[in-house]
Design a protein around this motif. Sequence first.
Motif, short mmCIF file in Angstrom:
data_model
loop_
_atom_site.label_atom_id
_atom_site.label_comp_id
_atom_site.label_asym_id
_atom_site.label_seq_id
_atom_site.Cartn_x
_atom_site.Cartn_y
_atom_site.Cartn_z
N GLY B 11 -33.03 -43.45 -58.42
CA GLY B 11 -31.90 -43.10 -59.43
C GLY B 11 -31.26 -44.43 -59.58
N ALA B 12 -29.62 -45.41 -60.33
CA ALA B 12 -29.42 -46.45 -60.58
C ALA B 12 -28.91 -47.68 -59.20
CB ALA B 12 -28.47 -47.16 -62.09
N GLU B 13 -28.44 -46.96 -58.24
CA GLU B 13 -28.73 -47.63 -57.26
C GLU B 13 -29.10 -48.00 -56.68
OE1 GLU B 13 -29.82 -43.24 -55.59
OE2 GLU B 13 -28.84 -44.01 -57.46
N ALA B 14 -30.91 -47.79 -56.53
CA ALA B 14 -31.89 -48.74 -55.88
C ALA B 14 -31.87 -50.10 -56.69
CB ALA B 14 -32.85 -47.28 -55.75
N GLY B 15 -31.77 -49.75 -57.31
CA GLY B 15 -32.47 -51.13 -58.24
C GLY B 15 -31.38 -52.31 -58.20
N GLY B 16 -30.35 -52.54 -57.16
CA GLY B 16 -29.56 -53.79 -57.26
C GLY B 16 -28.34 -53.99 -57.58
N LYS B 17 -27.66 -54.56 -57.33
CA LYS B 17 -26.28 -54.85 -58.17
C LYS B 17 -26.47 -55.53 -59.83
CE LYS B 17 -24.60 -56.84 -54.09
NZ LYS B 17 -26.43 -56.43 -53.69
N GLY B 18 -26.98 -56.35 -59.72
CA GLY B 18 -27.07 -57.18 -60.92
C GLY B 18 -26.55 -57.86 -61.51
N VAL B 19 -25.90 -58.39 -60.04
CA VAL B 19 -24.82 -59.67 -59.55
C VAL B 19 -25.38 -61.00 -60.39
CG1 VAL B 19 -23.73 -61.44 -58.50
CG2 VAL B 19 -23.75 -59.22 -57.69
N ASP B 60 -40.45 -62.13 -43.59
CA ASP B 60 -39.31 -61.11 -42.07
C ASP B 60 -39.60 -59.81 -42.34
OD1 ASP B 60 -37.54 -63.33 -43.50
OD2 ASP B 60 -36.24 -62.59 -44.32
N GLY B 61 -40.91 -59.52 -42.12
CA GLY B 61 -41.42 -58.51 -42.01
C GLY B 61 -40.38 -57.60 -41.63
N ASP B 62 -39.72 -57.39 -42.65
CA ASP B 62 -38.45 -55.92 -43.15
C ASP B 62 -39.15 -54.55 -43.92
OD1 ASP B 62 -36.15 -57.37 -41.84
OD2 ASP B 62 -36.04 -58.38 -44.47
N ALA B 63 -38.59 -53.90 -43.18
CA ALA B 63 -39.61 -53.27 -43.73
C ALA B 63 -38.55 -51.88 -44.34
CB ALA B 63 -40.03 -51.84 -42.40
N THR B 64 -37.26 -52.14 -44.98
CA THR B 64 -36.49 -51.41 -45.56
C THR B 64 -35.87 -52.26 -46.47
OG1 THR B 64 -36.30 -50.07 -43.45
CG2 THR B 64 -35.42 -49.61 -45.17
N ARG B 65 -35.86 -51.70 -47.67
CA ARG B 65 -34.97 -52.62 -48.76
C ARG B 65 -33.77 -51.28 -49.33
NH1 ARG B 65 -33.14 -57.03 -50.24
NH2 ARG B 65 -35.03 -58.20 -48.81
N ARG B 66 -32.76 -51.40 -49.90
CA ARG B 66 -32.30 -50.66 -50.76
C ARG B 66 -32.36 -49.19 -50.40
NH1 ARG B 66 -33.69 -53.99 -56.14
NH2 ARG B 66 -32.03 -55.92 -55.51
#
Lengths: 292, 292
Positions: B11-19, B60-66
């Motif tokens: 879904g579009a919500e997974a694509g960031g805000k486009g700021v 950062d080793g961050d395993a999760t994004r959005r």
Amino acid sequence: MAAYSFGWREGAEAGGKGVRQALTVLGARAAGADAGAGVPGAVAVELVHAFSLLHDDIMDGDATRRGRPALWKAYGTGPAVLAGDALFALAVGVLADVPGGVRLLSGALADVLRGQADDLLFTSRPWTGPEAVTPEEYRVMAEGKTGALLGCSLALGALLGGAPRPVVAALDRAGRHAGVAFQLADDVLGIWGRPEVTGKPVGGDLREGKRTYPVLAALAAPEGARLPGLLRRQRTAQAAALIEAAGGRDAALTEARAHMAAARTLLDGLPLEPGAAAELGALLDALADRER
Amino acid sequence: MAAYSFGWREGAEAGGKGVRQALTVLGARAAGADAGAGVPGAVAVELVHAFSLLHDDIMDGDATRRGRPALWKAYGTGPAVLAGDALFALAVGVLADVPGGVRLLSGALADVLRGQADDLLFTSRPWTGPEAVTPEEYRVMAEGKTGALLGCSLALGALLGGAPRPVVAALDRAGRHAGVAFQLADDVLGIWGRPEVTGKPVGGDLREGKRTYPVLAALAAPEGARLPGLLRRQRTAQAAALIEAAGGRDAALTEARAHMAAARTLLDGLPLEPGAAAELGALLDALADRER
């Protein structure tokens, strides 16, 4: 980290051969300009080369580079990713105000990255059958991964030296041919080279299942039928002997000579400054003849 | 991988805000041009943003994004490094023929990378004493890591819209202030935000020992003396409560308001197209006010 990757903390031999910067300076001189005209391009291509080596070692899991631990081994993967990005950003900044310079560099880089991606993807393909990697796919991969930046090095030098557009484009193509020849020589060294010369562990390419040209050529010969089994069982010494017996080494060296001849033919057809053109020819020959 | 990182497979919500692309288009309109004039810049900044997120998550080793696995978790570190490089090369290529465009982008990117490097290095510094991270060091880091690309987004739009150089530079500075405010709001969300909104695990920044502004402000207060011990023992819930009691949350929000006011003051002093300027002001306000 940048100083480490350029070998500035060790002897000069740890810093690479400087082939690309030499090509750029020779490109400027071949166009009739002073060597100094090519320097911004030489800086940019060395920065891009260093960046691509840093990230390539991470992608390939190569723990050794030029006889030392690869940067990601020495400093960690995250910092090495960032250091590569910074070198890339710096390269782009060096050329930002050179008309046409960024276009050449970004085009070459897209080809480099596509070549690296193909190189990675090839290892998940079958060794034989309709899905196997073809020699033509290998050529496109090698031209991208290795040739694009060599071509760009020469072309940028010529651009900075004021060469007309067709000369810039022809030098780009010559550099790409030389790059394929260079990659073929690298493939041979990766299997039969001495680690104290190459700075890489023996049999690394074979252990990783890389689709190098000697392997592809051996697979195409009847003697190569046993090769996939040997590679799967990581019998790298036996595999190397079989590849040589099946003609894989000779085929790679023949193909390298063909690409070098194509590069020379292109160079011979251009109106270049004779002294620089002679040095350029000698440098390209040395590139494809690294065994001696 | 690029499609995954842009959320095109979900879904579009997974694509960031486009700021950033919105800032670029508004920058072009603020300069009196059509929105379309800003599109090449908008494409470039979104590509650079996507590239920096991909590599940042690895670092950062961050395993999760959005709310989804980060790209390196989904596809592996090597391929994610390469995908980021490719997005970067593409961004540079988009702007290669825009006079001044590559200079703006490469300058911003150097600042972004320096900010990311500082952010990494801060975690190896002591919590207190003369070697501790100062609020001024934090500001420089946040301006680089988050502000530089927001400033570049606005400035590129104005450049493409034909704005004079001082206007381009002032919009760059306004975007940088907004970026610091954005980072401060992000710091607050990283400690007290709800994971279903932020898409990140609760307490991640505290567990990683990040030198966020609320933590720095709490350490400067007498009540903060127990904070290093709690963080070292990974007591993130207790640490969050202590930071709030020590005034760290309020201090971050106050600082965010000050940077947003600086951005608004800069914007108010420029001869911008009124409709676009009003939308721009509203967008910047929304950036620093993401809690509601």
